[in-house]
Design a protein around this motif. Sequence first.
Motif, PDB file in Angstrom:
ATOM      1  N   ARG A 336     -92.076  75.665  41.508  1.00  0.00           N
ATOM      2  CA  ARG A 336     -91.203  76.078  41.895  1.00  0.00           C
ATOM      3  C   ARG A 336     -91.292  77.439  41.311  1.00  0.00           C
ATOM      4  O   ARG A 336     -91.415  77.683  39.724  1.00  0.00           O
ATOM      5  CB  ARG A 336     -89.735  74.948  41.612  1.00  0.00           C
ATOM      6  N   VAL A 337     -90.254  77.877  41.329  1.00  0.00           N
ATOM      7  CA  VAL A 337     -89.563  79.518  40.662  1.00  0.00           C
ATOM      8  C   VAL A 337     -88.715  79.395  39.983  1.00  0.00           C
ATOM      9  O   VAL A 337     -87.380  78.696  39.703  1.00  0.00           O
ATOM     10  CB  VAL A 337     -88.932  80.272  41.851  1.00  0.00           C
ATOM     11  N   VAL A 338     -88.689  79.781  38.273  1.00  0.00           N
ATOM     12  CA  VAL A 338     -88.168  79.547  37.746  1.00  0.00           C
ATOM     13  C   VAL A 338     -87.820  80.220  36.681  1.00  0.00           C
ATOM     14  O   VAL A 338     -86.912  80.491  35.819  1.00  0.00           O
ATOM     15  CB  VAL A 338     -88.959  78.092  36.234  1.00  0.00           C
ATOM     16  N   GLY A 339     -87.936  81.847  37.018  1.00  0.00           N
ATOM     17  CA  GLY A 339     -88.192  83.091  36.695  1.00  0.00           C
ATOM     18  C   GLY A 339     -88.248  83.931  37.585  1.00  0.00           C
ATOM     19  O   GLY A 339     -88.737  84.316  38.373  1.00  0.00           O
ATOM     20  N   GLY A 340     -87.932  85.315  36.045  1.00  0.00           N
ATOM     21  CA  GLY A 340     -88.585  86.458  36.979  1.00  0.00           C
ATOM     22  C   GLY A 340     -89.423  86.918  35.334  1.00  0.00           C
ATOM     23  O   GLY A 340     -89.265  86.781  34.359  1.00  0.00           O
ATOM     24  N   TRP A 341     -90.533  88.129  36.212  1.00  0.00           N
ATOM     25  CA  TRP A 341     -91.023  88.905  35.630  1.00  0.00           C
ATOM     26  C   TRP A 341     -90.974  90.666  35.712  1.00  0.00           C
ATOM     27  O   TRP A 341     -90.915  90.996  36.626  1.00  0.00           O
ATOM     28  CB  TRP A 341     -92.888  88.224  34.554  1.00  0.00           C
ATOM     29  N   ALA A 342     -91.312  91.195  34.317  1.00  0.00           N
ATOM     30  CA  ALA A 342     -91.308  92.706  35.007  1.00  0.00           C
ATOM     31  C   ALA A 342     -92.216  93.430  33.412  1.00  0.00           C
ATOM     32  O   ALA A 342     -92.316  92.774  33.390  1.00  0.00           O
ATOM     33  CB  ALA A 342     -89.879  93.152  35.101  1.00  0.00           C
ATOM     34  N   GLN A 343     -92.930  93.901  33.487  1.00  0.00           N
ATOM     35  CA  GLN A 343     -93.822  94.925  32.724  1.00  0.00           C
ATOM     36  C   GLN A 343     -93.038  96.241  32.509  1.00  0.00           C
ATOM     37  O   GLN A 343     -92.051  97.273  32.992  1.00  0.00           O
ATOM     38  CB  GLN A 343     -94.583  95.337  33.208  1.00  0.00           C
ATOM     39  N   ARG A 344     -92.606  96.562  30.981  1.00  0.00           N
ATOM     40  CA  ARG A 344     -92.077  97.400  30.551  1.00  0.00           C
ATOM     41  C   ARG A 344     -92.677  98.862  30.451  1.00  0.00           C
ATOM     42  O   ARG A 344     -93.561  98.394  30.059  1.00  0.00           O
ATOM     43  CB  ARG A 344     -91.864  96.945  29.094  1.00  0.00           C
ATOM     44  N   PRO A 345     -92.036 100.402  30.167  1.00  0.00           N
ATOM     45  CA  PRO A 345     -92.858 101.168  30.649  1.00  0.00           C
ATOM     46  C   PRO A 345     -94.072 101.648  29.551  1.00  0.00           C
ATOM     47  O   PRO A 345     -95.156 102.057  29.214  1.00  0.00           O
ATOM     48  CB  PRO A 345     -91.515 102.288  29.672  1.00  0.00           C
ATOM     49  N   ASP A 346     -94.135 100.013  28.009  1.00  0.00           N
ATOM     50  CA  ASP A 346     -95.149 100.578  26.452  1.00  0.00           C
ATOM     51  C   ASP A 346     -96.468  99.381  27.609  1.00  0.00           C
ATOM     52  O   ASP A 346     -96.981  99.591  27.167  1.00  0.00           O
ATOM     53  CB  ASP A 346     -94.811  99.960  25.593  1.00  0.00           C
ATOM     54  N   GLY A 347     -96.338  99.128  28.962  1.00  0.00           N
ATOM     55  CA  GLY A 347     -96.990  97.730  29.169  1.00  0.00           C
ATOM     56  C   GLY A 347     -96.613  96.558  29.050  1.00  0.00           C
ATOM     57  O   GLY A 347     -97.764  95.848  29.636  1.00  0.00           O
ATOM     58  N   GLU A 348     -95.889  96.041  28.226  1.00  0.00           N
ATOM     59  CA  GLU A 348     -95.628  94.807  27.488  1.00  0.00           C
ATOM     60  C   GLU A 348     -95.556  94.310  29.141  1.00  0.00           C
ATOM     61  O   GLU A 348     -94.138  94.834  29.901  1.00  0.00           O
ATOM     62  CB  GLU A 348     -94.935  94.951  26.684  1.00  0.00           C
ATOM     63  N   THR A 349     -95.775  93.058  29.365  1.00  0.00           N
ATOM     64  CA  THR A 349     -95.072  91.939  30.465  1.00  0.00           C
ATOM     65  C   THR A 349     -93.754  91.111  29.552  1.00  0.00           C
ATOM     66  O   THR A 349     -94.310  90.438  28.405  1.00  0.00           O
ATOM     67  CB  THR A 349     -96.247  91.477  30.928  1.00  0.00           C
ATOM     68  N   VAL A 350     -93.100  91.117  30.591  1.00  0.00           N
ATOM     69  CA  VAL A 350     -92.177  89.749  29.805  1.00  0.00           C
ATOM     70  C   VAL A 350     -91.054  89.185  30.590  1.00  0.00           C
ATOM     71  O   VAL A 350     -91.392  89.365  32.182  1.00  0.00           O
ATOM     72  CB  VAL A 350     -90.964  91.377  28.971  1.00  0.00           C
ATOM     73  N   TRP A 351     -90.885  88.293  30.660  1.00  0.00           N
ATOM     74  CA  TRP A 351     -90.514  86.782  31.258  1.00  0.00           C
ATOM     75  C   TRP A 351     -89.276  85.925  30.842  1.00  0.00           C
ATOM     76  O   TRP A 351     -88.947  86.087  30.161  1.00  0.00           O
ATOM     77  CB  TRP A 351     -91.795  86.302  31.693  1.00  0.00           C
ATOM     78  N   ARG A 352     -88.391  85.816  31.916  1.00  0.00           N
ATOM     79  CA  ARG A 352     -86.938  85.049  31.723  1.00  0.00           C
ATOM     80  C   ARG A 352     -87.194  83.876  32.533  1.00  0.00           C
ATOM     81  O   ARG A 352     -87.209  84.091  33.731  1.00  0.00           O
ATOM     82  CB  ARG A 352     -86.266  86.208  31.200  1.00  0.00           C
ATOM     83  N   LEU A 353     -86.765  83.264  32.138  1.00  0.00           N
ATOM     84  CA  LEU A 353     -86.663  82.069  32.786  1.00  0.00           C
ATOM     85  C   LEU A 353     -84.843  81.908  33.354  1.00  0.00           C
ATOM     86  O   LEU A 353     -83.749  81.992  32.563  1.00  0.00           O
ATOM     87  CB  LEU A 353     -86.368  80.750  31.177  1.00  0.00           C
ATOM     88  N   LEU A 354     -84.626  81.433  34.280  1.00  0.00           N
ATOM     89  CA  LEU A 354     -82.882  81.417  34.826  1.00  0.00           C
ATOM     90  C   LEU A 354     -82.923  80.062  35.656  1.00  0.00           C
ATOM     91  O   LEU A 354     -82.323  80.005  35.703  1.00  0.00           O
ATOM     92  CB  LEU A 354     -83.154  82.061  36.396  1.00  0.00           C
ATOM     93  N   ALA A 355     -84.145  78.642  35.311  1.00  0.00           N
ATOM     94  CA  ALA A 355     -83.830  77.961  35.965  1.00  0.00           C
ATOM     95  C   ALA A 355     -84.484  77.075  34.830  1.00  0.00           C
ATOM     96  O   ALA A 355     -85.676  76.297  34.746  1.00  0.00           O
ATOM     97  CB  ALA A 355     -84.548  77.452  37.081  1.00  0.00           C
ATOM     98  N   PRO A 356     -84.314  76.889  33.028  1.00  0.00           N
ATOM     99  CA  PRO A 356     -85.005  76.190  31.818  1.00  0.00           C
ATOM    100  C   PRO A 356     -84.949  74.479  32.392  1.00  0.00           C
ATOM    101  O   PRO A 356     -85.792  74.011  31.778  1.00  0.00           O
ATOM    102  CB  PRO A 356     -84.162  76.642  30.922  1.00  0.00           C
ATOM    103  N   LYS A 357     -84.473  73.775  33.180  1.00  0.00           N
ATOM    104  CA  LYS A 357     -84.021  72.888  33.649  1.00  0.00           C
ATOM    105  C   LYS A 357     -84.984  71.997  33.350  1.00  0.00           C
ATOM    106  O   LYS A 357     -86.588  72.705  34.790  1.00  0.00           O
ATOM    107  CB  LYS A 357     -83.218  71.917  34.176  1.00  0.00           C
ATOM    108  N   GLY A 358     -86.304  71.084  33.259  1.00  0.00           N
ATOM    109  CA  GLY A 358     -87.714  70.721  32.874  1.00  0.00           C
ATOM    110  C   GLY A 358     -88.480  71.291  32.799  1.00  0.00           C
ATOM    111  O   GLY A 358     -90.123  71.435  33.300  1.00  0.00           O
ATOM    112  N   VAL A 359     -88.455  72.759  32.153  1.00  0.00           N
ATOM    113  CA  VAL A 359     -89.340  73.665  31.441  1.00  0.00           C
ATOM    114  C   VAL A 359     -89.177  73.774  30.179  1.00  0.00           C
ATOM    115  O   VAL A 359     -88.779  74.577  29.343  1.00  0.00           O
ATOM    116  CB  VAL A 359     -89.458  75.193  32.209  1.00  0.00           C
ATOM    117  N   GLY A 360     -89.944  72.479  29.591  1.00  0.00           N
ATOM    118  CA  GLY A 360     -91.063  72.557  28.032  1.00  0.00           C
ATOM    119  C   GLY A 360     -91.141  72.814  27.908  1.00  0.00           C
ATOM    120  O   GLY A 360     -92.239  74.552  28.110  1.00  0.00           O
ATOM    121  N   ARG A 361     -92.114  72.810  26.317  1.00  0.00           N
ATOM    122  CA  ARG A 361     -93.021  73.585  25.435  1.00  0.00           C
ATOM    123  C   ARG A 361     -94.470  73.664  26.299  1.00  0.00           C
ATOM    124  O   ARG A 361     -94.454  74.818  26.162  1.00  0.00           O
ATOM    125  CB  ARG A 361     -93.007  72.937  24.108  1.00  0.00           C
TER     126      ARG A 361
END
Length: 398
Positions: A336-361
Amino acid sequence: MTGKPRHIGVAERRARLGLRHRLAPSARAARPEEVADALVALHGTDPATVYLAVGARLVDAGVTVAEVDRALYEDRTLVRMHGMRHTVFVFPTALAAVVHASTGLDIAAKARAGLVKDVATGSDGRLSEEWLTLVEESALAALARRGQATVNELTRDEPRLKEQFVYGAGKSYETPQTVSSRLMRVLGVEGRVVRGRPLGSWTSSQFRWAVAPPHPELPPAEARSELLGRWLIACGPATEADLKWWTGWKVTDVRRTLAAIGAVAVSLDDGVTAYVAAGDEEPVDGPAEPWAALLPGLDPTPMSRQERDWYLDPSLRPALFDGSGNVGPTVWWDGRVVGGWAQRPDGETVWRLLAPKGVGRDARTAITAEAERLQRWVGTTRVTPRFRTPLERELAAG
């Protein structure tokens, strides 16, 4: 099948997705051809999507760019061409004839008629259908001599490609168009030319053109059966609405083809009837391990069907889709889809959870590892999705 249709719940649908779409680590592929064959089609509107979609599914993602280039431009085992819904895809070359006959012929006929009408009307009759035929024959001959060429290169061989006409004369959207831009697109949907090697890197949208490799002309009904049968193995169970949306066919063609291939009706959690390929009715056990994935915008998995609620909560759509229904980069956990990601201008890949339920450690650890894996093979290349979405823009801006 007789009696009550077999029920396929969300858990099994997600298990099929992880295995059939090569997303679970145990199901990853060794070569791009295996990925394309498993998915039937890779969205090619955004060139970067092809590479990112393949890389997410390879055992060794570090070989992605070189291996996709090999398949597309050296071995030509993959081909970029127009297909369903007038969209550019990358297909296994062996499927080119199937795609052309099952979906391309109707699209091509409409595109050709529209071009002839627009050129004649927009030039006040100066550019006729006969004139257009002479120009395209000359352009195709020039392309065959060159092997691959940009439109600018072709216009040096055939200057009439630079002729202009007015599209939508007298309308609010009136605009001048060049014969070359419309003609090459029509030749593409007719299966006479395909996209060749791009100018620049693998993220470039500027392509050369090449004469399409020869393929047999198949009966449309036979081709539809072949395409739908393959797609059900990859994406079934699917509803009639899913099939109509993905193929772009009339619902009557969808139903006729389902009957022709003996597709088997099953029931889903919401009571809706769906279909699987004949012989694919047996229960499917899930991958041995939960899986994480970072998929690009327009990836075939989230874009494979119209009804997505069983793997994508409707509340996430405003952040993850643009206004035209194009999905942006997504983060997945175990089907299932739980979030999204992007690449910043410096090349870093970053992501964010939008549906954290059930997404543990463990899930967060796995997602982080996928982000690091993606960043390693992308390296210094900067990737900006062609169709940007609210969350991707926000994450990319930092």
